[in-house]
Every structure is written in C-alpha cells, then in structure tokens.
Design an enzyme around this catalytic site. Structure first.
Site, PDB file in Angstrom:
ATOM      1  N   SER A  22       0.849  -1.192   0.000  1.00 46.59           N
ATOM      2  CA  SER A  22       0.000   0.000   0.000  1.00 46.59           C
ATOM      3  C   SER A  22       0.880   1.236   0.000  1.00 46.59           C
ATOM      4  CB  SER A  22      -0.889   0.006   1.252  1.00 46.59           C
ATOM      5  OG  SER A  22      -1.525   1.251   1.418  1.00 46.59           O
TER       6      SER A  22
ATOM      7  N   TYR B 206      -0.584  -1.246  10.504  1.00 45.39           N
ATOM      8  CA  TYR B 206      -0.748  -1.604   9.098  1.00 45.39           C
ATOM      9  C   TYR B 206       0.328  -0.937   8.248  1.00 45.39           C
ATOM     10  CZ  TYR B 206      -2.921  -2.023   4.481  1.00 45.39           C
ATOM     11  OH  TYR B 206      -3.155  -2.282   3.155  1.00 45.39           O
TER      12      TYR B 206
END
Length: 235
Positions: free
Chosen positions: A141, A157
């Site tokens: 990401s 994350y």
C-alpha cells in the site's frame, strides 16, 4: 513451463476480496491458480466460481507448519509454483495512533502482513531459482511508502507494509540474475472486506497491476519496484 504444462500461481488470501479477482484474472490468462485460504470451504467455493484452472489449497500464512505443508501439497498437485502473490493481509488498527501502541495488534498485523509473506516466499523461492523462472508480487500500500507517509493513521498496518516493501527490495537484489522477479503492487483503495463498500475502485481495477507483475514476460528486467496502476511509486 514445467513439462509443457501451464505455469502455476499461488495467491495467498485468494478466497476473499481482491484475491478472488486476482485468481480469476490469472486463470483467464491461462495459469493454473492455487487458491490459498485458511478455510478449505472458502477455497473450494472460489474454485467452483473460477473453474477448472483453480485448485484449493489450505494455507495459514501465520503458521510455519501450514506453509510447509501447503507448499509440499502444491508441488504434488502441480509440480511446483512459478508465481507467488503474497496477498493475505489484515488491518486491525482501528483508531489507534502513535506514539500509543497495542502490542497485540502490532504483533498480529506483522505476523500476517510481513512475516507471513516472508514465510511463504522462503518456502517457494528455492524452487523458482532451480527452475530459472519466478514472479513474486507483494501486495502492499502507498500507506507503507516512506516518501508518501504523512499521517499516523493505521500505524501497525503502515509499518507492516513498510517492512514488506523493504523485503521486496532486498529479495529483488538477492535474486538478481536468477530469472526470479520480485515487485510490490499497491492495488489502491478497492471495494473489498478490508476496503469497504464505499471504496472508489472495483476489484477488477485493483487486481490489474498485481496480475500484470505476476505475468511479466520472460526477459523482463522489471524487478525491485513498487507500482500502482502499472506506474512506479516512490518507496
């Protein structure tokens, strides 16, 4: 190809969200696809939806034993794994922001998103090197990009994806010249169980870049990169 048979791809987390679409697109491109999932029933349901090119594979990336057994079974089923998409991932942060940390959340996130991907890669890459061909795609990401990081939201994350990005770079350098290409793909904010129903991108769009990297042609020198919409992103 091994013995003139189609190449085989393993997609972890292949029975849900964007993973299902990646499996579908890889099958459409003529690959056999191993649907890696913790729940056998979910993998079998996905296989029925995709068709005969898909095979179920019980796989929990947080368990070294499960990874070893799954890769052994994959070898028996298909002769080996040519393409690995490390797609299994979790986002457990909620509203937590640094400097505060929930260590249980951090450990669980890293174990799936980073260490889990490393476990599977470690089990699969030696066979790729021996065959002189391999494609490893780590689903990451832009949240993990140091250059683009401008918020403390979802810290566990983000850190897990930053670590995965570093692993991508190191593996690509280590495997240079072996025929094994290693890249990272950011699918973008995609409608899925993790992305939610309000995400602007459909799974078919999010899956495009990972599938492109997973099927780079022989002779390609594209390795060690981070890509979104088939374009490079800064690390």
């Amino acid at each position: 190809m091994r013995n003139n048979t189609p190449r085989t791809a393993l997609v972890t987390g292949g029975a849900r969200g964007i993973g299902v679409e990646m499996c579908r697109q890889l099958a459409d491109k003529g690959l056999r696809v191993l649907i890696g999932a913790r729940r056998p029933q979910a993998a079998e349901e996905t296989c029925r939806a995709i068709g005969p090119a898909a095979l179920p594979l019980t796989l929990d990336v947080t368990s070294a034993q499960s990874v070893t057994e799954a890769v052994r079974e994959a070898g028996q089923l298909t002769g080996g794994i040519d393409v690995l998409v490390n797609n299994a991932g979790v986002s457990l942060d909620g509203e937590l922001r640094p400097p505060y940390v929930d260590e249980d959340v951090l450990r669980a996130t890293l174990d799936t998103n980073f260490t889990g991907a490393w476990r599977v890669t470690q089990a699969v890459v030696p066979g790729m090197v021996e065959a002189g061909y391999g494609r490893v795609v780590n689903i990451t990401s832009s949240y993990g990009s140091l250059a683009l990081m401008d918020s403390g939201r979802h810290p566990a994350y983000r850190i897990s994806k930053t670590a995965l990005n570093a692993l991508t770079r190191m593996l690509a350098a280590e495997l240079s010249g072996t025929g094994v290409l290693v890249n990272a793909a950011d699918p973008g904010w995609t409608r899925s169980g993790m992305g939610g129903p309000s995400a602007p991108r459909g799974p078919e769009v999010g899956a495009d870049t990972p599938v492109w990297l997973a099927t780079l042609p022989e002779g390609s020198e594209t390795t060690g990169g981070l890509f979104a919409d088939r374009k490079p992103l800064p690390w």
